[in-house]
Design an enzyme around this catalytic site. Structure first.
Site: not given
Length: 299
Positions: A111, A253, A280
């Site tokens: 991320s 995601d 995610h």
């Protein structure tokens, strides 16, 4: 396993900051160590501990501003201080402190950590980089918004109304807003049940304990991007990444294909893996498959 503190001199601070780190495995073995960059900003290393399933030496650390590293709540809202440069400098400082600045290393970023990894990988400091992993991340905030907006429009109408009203009033503390965000998180943060999985809870707990970096750099929630990263992009620089690169995201995601695509388009030596039945936190939702893809890539 060894834990330690790397002193980190930051201009403008009266005292050196402290970067907490943890080493799992033997840095002196023949295996190339993997440096783990967590997301958030401010989610801390805890939620990425499933990576300990990998059979390589690992270096976890909590980025400045959170976790077991120096907290600077008095800098809340200071966009000039909480810069991408600050975190690149911290990474370089840690690598030098551990003697990893002049030997081959692999770098993993999840991320926001993937954003940081890409930012670092295009600099001269990355000359010792062997392999790069960018997981569930974004190449620009504009492409991220496209994906997020698409997912948001698929939420129940009453949830969308709550989100819209909070953004108009700039009031993000209500139970109604928290409940609306949880609907999104259960669809696109993690599919593991019961929700939240321990790793998800660990990340969310750090945001609640000290939201300085997340609030300043990103915003009040994943669906409201108001922080210093609001116009961020790495796309013009991606052609500088020459090392083998593994890209990972998932069908559900919040890092949708539109925001991962520029990595694939601009990093010539890249491989893209997309996981089913995951969001995610793919490393939680499909742990075994996720770890296997990374292990195969590193070997």
């Amino acid at each position: 396993m060894a834990e330690g503190i790397a002193p980190f001199h930051v201009p403008g601070l009266a005292e050196s900051a402290r970067t907490w780190y943890k080493i799992i495995g033997d840095l002196h073995s023949k295996s190339t160590p993997l440096i783990v960059l967590h997301g958030g900003p401010g989610a801390c290393h805890d939620y990425l501990l499933p990576l300990t399933d990998l059979s390589v030496p690992l270096i976890f650390y909590d980025q400045i501003g959170n976790g077991k590293s120096t907290h600077l709540a008095e800098r809340n809202g200071d966009e000039d201080f909480w810069s991408v440069e600050l975190f690149k400098d911290e990474l370089n400082n840690l690598l030098k402190y551990l003697g990893l600045d002049s030997r081959p290393i692999d770098v993993y970023g999840h991320s926001w950590g993937g954003m940081l990894a890409a930012e670092w990988a295009v600099t001269q400091s990355s000359s010792n980089l062997r392999r790069l992993i960018i997981s569930n991340s974004l190449a620009s905030m504009d492409t991220w918004r496209i994906g997020i907006t698409s997912l948001r429009k698929q939420l129940p109408e009453d949830v969308q109304v709550v989100l819209d009203e909070a953004e108009k009033s700039q009031k993000f503390e209500s139970p109604e807003y928290a409940a609306a965000i949880e609907v999104f998180y259960k669809r696109h943060l993690s599919l593991a049940r019961p929700y939240p999985a321990p790793e998800v809870k660990a990340a969310l707990n750090w945001f609640e304990a000290d939201g300085t970096t997340y609030g300043t750099m990103y915003g009040p929630s994943e669906l409201s991007i108001t922080g210093s990263l609001r116009n961020w992009t790495i796309i013009p620089e991606l052609h500088k990444i020459k090392v083998p690169t593994l890209l990972i995201n998932a069908v559900n995601d919040e890092a949708q294909d539109v925001t991962m695509q520029p990595f694939a388009d601009n990093i010539k030596n890249s491989k893209w893996v997309k996981l089913n039945n995951a969001a995610h936190f793919s490393h939680v939702d499909q742990r075994e498959e996720y770890i296997q893809h990374i292990q195969d890539f590193l070997e």
